[in-house]
Design a protein around this motif. Sequence first.
Motif, mmCIF file in Angstrom:
data_model
loop_
_atom_site.group_PDB
_atom_site.id
_atom_site.type_symbol
_atom_site.label_atom_id
_atom_site.label_comp_id
_atom_site.label_asym_id
_atom_site.label_seq_id
_atom_site.Cartn_x
_atom_site.Cartn_y
_atom_site.Cartn_z
ATOM 1 N N ARG A 1 2.961 -4.776 -4.519
ATOM 2 C CA ARG A 1 2.261 -4.745 -5.814
ATOM 3 C C ARG A 1 1.567 -6.067 -6.093
ATOM 4 N NH1 ARG A 1 6.891 -3.508 -8.415
ATOM 5 N NH2 ARG A 1 7.623 -1.560 -7.593
ATOM 6 N N THR A 2 2.226 -7.172 -5.785
ATOM 7 C CA THR A 2 1.628 -8.491 -6.004
ATOM 8 C C THR A 2 0.368 -8.657 -5.163
ATOM 9 O OG1 THR A 2 3.787 -9.447 -6.502
ATOM 10 C CG2 THR A 2 2.045 -10.978 -5.843
ATOM 11 N N LYS B 1 -2.499 -6.699 -6.672
ATOM 12 C CA LYS B 1 -3.034 -7.363 -7.874
ATOM 13 C C LYS B 1 -3.865 -8.580 -7.510
ATOM 14 C CE LYS B 1 0.683 -5.859 -10.935
ATOM 15 N NZ LYS B 1 1.869 -6.270 -11.686
ATOM 16 N N GLU C 1 -7.172 -7.441 -5.976
ATOM 17 C CA GLU C 1 -8.066 -6.904 -7.007
ATOM 18 C C GLU C 1 -8.710 -8.030 -7.815
ATOM 19 O OE1 GLU C 1 -10.124 -3.951 -9.087
ATOM 20 O OE2 GLU C 1 -9.024 -3.874 -7.213
#
Length: 150
Positions: free
Chosen positions: A117-118, A121, A124
């Motif tokens: 997830r990190t 992010k 992005e």
Amino acid sequence: MTYLPTPRQLREADRRIPELTLPHRQLAEALRQAEGYRNFLSTLTGLLAAVFVLKGQEDLSKLADGPRWSVIGLLVTGFAALLLASWLGVVAVHGRPGEEILMEAGRIVRYEHRRTRTIWKLVEAARWLGLVGVLAVAVAVVVTWVAPTK
């Protein structure tokens, strides 16, 4: 023409789904994507720097005050955004120095989920910063071409 998979291809894809959803596979894919973005941003930053140096106006002091300060602001913003995007790409790929992974099954799985997830992010954010940086530098170049001189 629409592609229709065969029943055999669909069965094989169904068998691959559990493997693709494993945390370590998702983490590996996220890292691969982050490496690609990091390389792209590094190349893009160097290319834009070269384009501006070669194609932009050689002496910004010849521009009127408003356009000159606009170009300076756009260049600072653009290169800062590209530098930050590149930094985020490096952090996404390599993580933080000294990050400790505890060797226990439950913690490793949680780490893989959290790290994936990190990475997503960070990548992005790097993508958007890269876009902002490119646009800012491109607008700065255009302003040097069309802005009135003193």
